[in-house]
Design a protein around this motif. Structure first.
Motif, mmCIF file in Angstrom:
data_model
loop_
_atom_site.group_PDB
_atom_site.id
_atom_site.type_symbol
_atom_site.label_atom_id
_atom_site.label_comp_id
_atom_site.label_asym_id
_atom_site.label_seq_id
_atom_site.Cartn_x
_atom_site.Cartn_y
_atom_site.Cartn_z
ATOM 1 N N PRO A 101 0.725 -1.223 -0.522
ATOM 2 C CA PRO A 101 -0.160 0.273 -0.142
ATOM 3 C C PRO A 101 0.451 1.259 -0.256
ATOM 4 O O PRO A 101 2.225 1.329 0.531
ATOM 5 C CB PRO A 101 -1.142 -0.375 1.450
ATOM 6 N N THR A 102 0.200 2.658 -0.446
ATOM 7 C CA THR A 102 0.593 3.643 -0.419
ATOM 8 C C THR A 102 1.570 3.929 0.955
ATOM 9 O O THR A 102 2.935 4.450 0.856
ATOM 10 C CB THR A 102 0.036 4.491 -1.245
ATOM 11 N N GLU A 103 0.207 4.010 1.400
ATOM 12 C CA GLU A 103 0.778 4.052 2.959
ATOM 13 C C GLU A 103 1.383 3.899 3.395
ATOM 14 O O GLU A 103 2.441 4.452 4.151
ATOM 15 C CB GLU A 103 -0.247 4.413 4.145
ATOM 16 N N GLY A 158 4.479 2.509 2.287
ATOM 17 C CA GLY A 158 5.222 2.569 1.595
ATOM 18 C C GLY A 158 5.974 4.275 1.738
ATOM 19 O O GLY A 158 7.282 4.401 1.821
ATOM 20 N N LYS A 159 5.032 5.122 2.156
ATOM 21 C CA LYS A 159 5.739 6.163 3.151
ATOM 22 C C LYS A 159 6.216 6.033 4.143
ATOM 23 O O LYS A 159 6.808 6.906 5.182
ATOM 24 C CB LYS A 159 4.490 7.255 3.573
ATOM 25 N N VAL A 160 5.879 4.736 5.083
ATOM 26 C CA VAL A 160 6.409 4.881 6.111
ATOM 27 C C VAL A 160 7.864 3.931 6.038
ATOM 28 O O VAL A 160 8.985 4.267 6.793
ATOM 29 C CB VAL A 160 6.217 3.204 7.197
ATOM 30 N N PHE A 161 8.167 2.796 5.381
ATOM 31 C CA PHE A 161 8.955 2.518 4.132
ATOM 32 C C PHE A 161 10.715 3.712 3.787
ATOM 33 O O PHE A 161 11.154 3.945 4.310
ATOM 34 C CB PHE A 161 9.146 1.629 3.061
ATOM 35 N N GLU A 162 10.373 4.552 3.321
ATOM 36 C CA GLU A 162 10.827 5.898 2.995
ATOM 37 C C GLU A 162 11.110 6.872 4.546
ATOM 38 O O GLU A 162 12.044 7.239 3.927
ATOM 39 C CB GLU A 162 9.663 7.018 1.983
ATOM 40 N N VAL A 202 0.218 -10.504 1.530
ATOM 41 C CA VAL A 202 -0.304 -9.654 1.355
ATOM 42 C C VAL A 202 -1.026 -8.428 2.489
ATOM 43 O O VAL A 202 -1.257 -9.184 4.136
ATOM 44 C CB VAL A 202 -2.208 -11.399 1.613
ATOM 45 N N TYR A 203 -1.693 -7.836 1.832
ATOM 46 C CA TYR A 203 -2.036 -6.677 2.963
ATOM 47 C C TYR A 203 -3.012 -5.913 2.746
ATOM 48 O O TYR A 203 -3.799 -6.273 1.606
ATOM 49 C CB TYR A 203 -0.991 -4.957 1.955
ATOM 50 N N GLU A 204 -3.662 -5.288 4.465
ATOM 51 C CA GLU A 204 -5.367 -5.017 3.947
ATOM 52 C C GLU A 204 -4.765 -3.985 5.552
ATOM 53 O O GLU A 204 -4.600 -3.824 6.238
ATOM 54 C CB GLU A 204 -6.292 -6.116 4.554
ATOM 55 N N GLU A 205 -5.966 -2.574 5.220
ATOM 56 C CA GLU A 205 -6.172 -2.092 6.418
ATOM 57 C C GLU A 205 -6.214 -2.801 7.660
ATOM 58 O O GLU A 205 -7.623 -3.445 7.046
ATOM 59 C CB GLU A 205 -7.367 -1.047 5.962
ATOM 60 N N ALA A 206 -6.372 -2.287 8.217
ATOM 61 C CA ALA A 206 -6.460 -2.821 9.963
ATOM 62 C C ALA A 206 -6.975 -1.832 10.969
ATOM 63 O O ALA A 206 -7.165 -0.506 10.314
ATOM 64 C CB ALA A 206 -5.310 -2.949 10.601
ATOM 65 N N LYS A 207 -7.937 -2.225 11.712
ATOM 66 C CA LYS A 207 -8.593 -0.740 12.953
ATOM 67 C C LYS A 207 -7.452 -0.168 13.155
ATOM 68 O O LYS A 207 -6.029 -0.761 14.063
ATOM 69 C CB LYS A 207 -9.281 -1.615 12.943
ATOM 70 N N PRO A 208 -7.541 1.144 13.795
ATOM 71 C CA PRO A 208 -6.370 1.733 13.747
ATOM 72 C C PRO A 208 -6.831 0.944 15.321
ATOM 73 O O PRO A 208 -6.958 0.788 16.279
ATOM 74 C CB PRO A 208 -6.920 3.561 14.097
#
Length: 248
Positions: A31-33, A35-39, A124-130
């Motif tokens: 996910p794009t988000e 990717g920002k963490v990796f950056e 495999v990626y998916e959004e999780a509850k905050p």
């Protein structure tokens, strides 16, 4: 002469195609988000160009080849590792070590190399509850594995990040190594200290947390585990470094 000209043109075309193939960039699936963490932590391309990671956990010295995942863990009482084919335990201590080398040899590598190990193949990626702590909300990305990936394909991870800085703040994870069955029981780690080493943001301390009935963190479950002497290099160590020591 005409035949030579055509042959030369074909040769140039073949060389050009090979060059283009070498320049082909791996298409990312995360996910794009994330990717920002990796950056924020140094960049996934920089990580993939690195070859050797080493760090200390107390008296244990961990060294990992990042491309092959060959590993050595040295401590005053024992050594263990993975030579690319087999997990080994030093012969002189095989009768005194009470843990499971196959489970332990890369355990803290995965915790330490977060978030970059969450870009491995077969994920495999998916959004999780905050996650919410001290009134602040941290978005999450859940990570699961395709079948037959690694020794524990049923493991799940959730990385939680600061929505303003994209720095990783928390990790939730399940353990299925022994049961070999999926689990919905998540352990929770707070990444509360970081340091910059060789261009990467690496953890200095991890703290396991207790959770409330909603799965939110409450207080530390035990003292923090600290890491020292971080080093990331682009050079590889010889394969013999990761082999089981010969019996004295």
């Amino acid at each position: 002469m005409k035949k030579l000209t055509i042959l030369f043109a074909i040769t140039l075309l073949m060389i050009s195609c090979k060059t283009e193939e070498k320049k082909e960039v791996k298409k990312e699936k995360f996910p794009t988000e994330l990717g920002k963490v990796f950056e924020k932590h140094g960049g996934i391309d920089n990580w993939r160009n690195a070859r050797t990671l080493s760090f200390n956990k107390g008296e244990e010295a961990h060294t990992v080849d990042l491309w092959t995942r060959r590993t050595v863990v040295n401590s005053p009482n024992h050594s263990m590792g993975f030579d690319g084919k087999n997990v080994w335990l030093s012969e002189k201590d095989s009768g005194t070590y009470r843990g499971n080398p196959t489970f332990y040899y890369n355990l803290f590598f995965y915790f330490y190399a977060m978030p970059f190990v969450l870009a491995d193949d077969g994920i495999v990626y998916e959004e999780a509850k905050p996650l919410t702590f001290d009134g602040k909300e941290y978005p999450g990305v859940k990570i699961s594995y395709e079948a037959n990936v690694g020794s524990s394909p049923d493991d799940n991870y959730i990385v939680y990040y600061n929505p303003e800085t994209y720095q990783m703040e928390w990790l939730a994870y399940t353990v299925t190594f022994r049961s070999k069955k999926p689990s919905d029981r998540f352990n929770l780690i707070r990444y509360e200290k970081w340091e910059v080493a060789d261009g990467f943001l690496l953890p200095q301390a991890l703290t396991w947390y207790q959770k409330d009935e909603n799965g939110m963190p409450t207080e530390p479950a035990r003292p923090a585990i600290e890491f020292t002497l971080p080093l990331v290099q682009k050079t590889a160590l010889k394969g013999s470094f990761f082999e089981k020591p010969t019996k004295e």
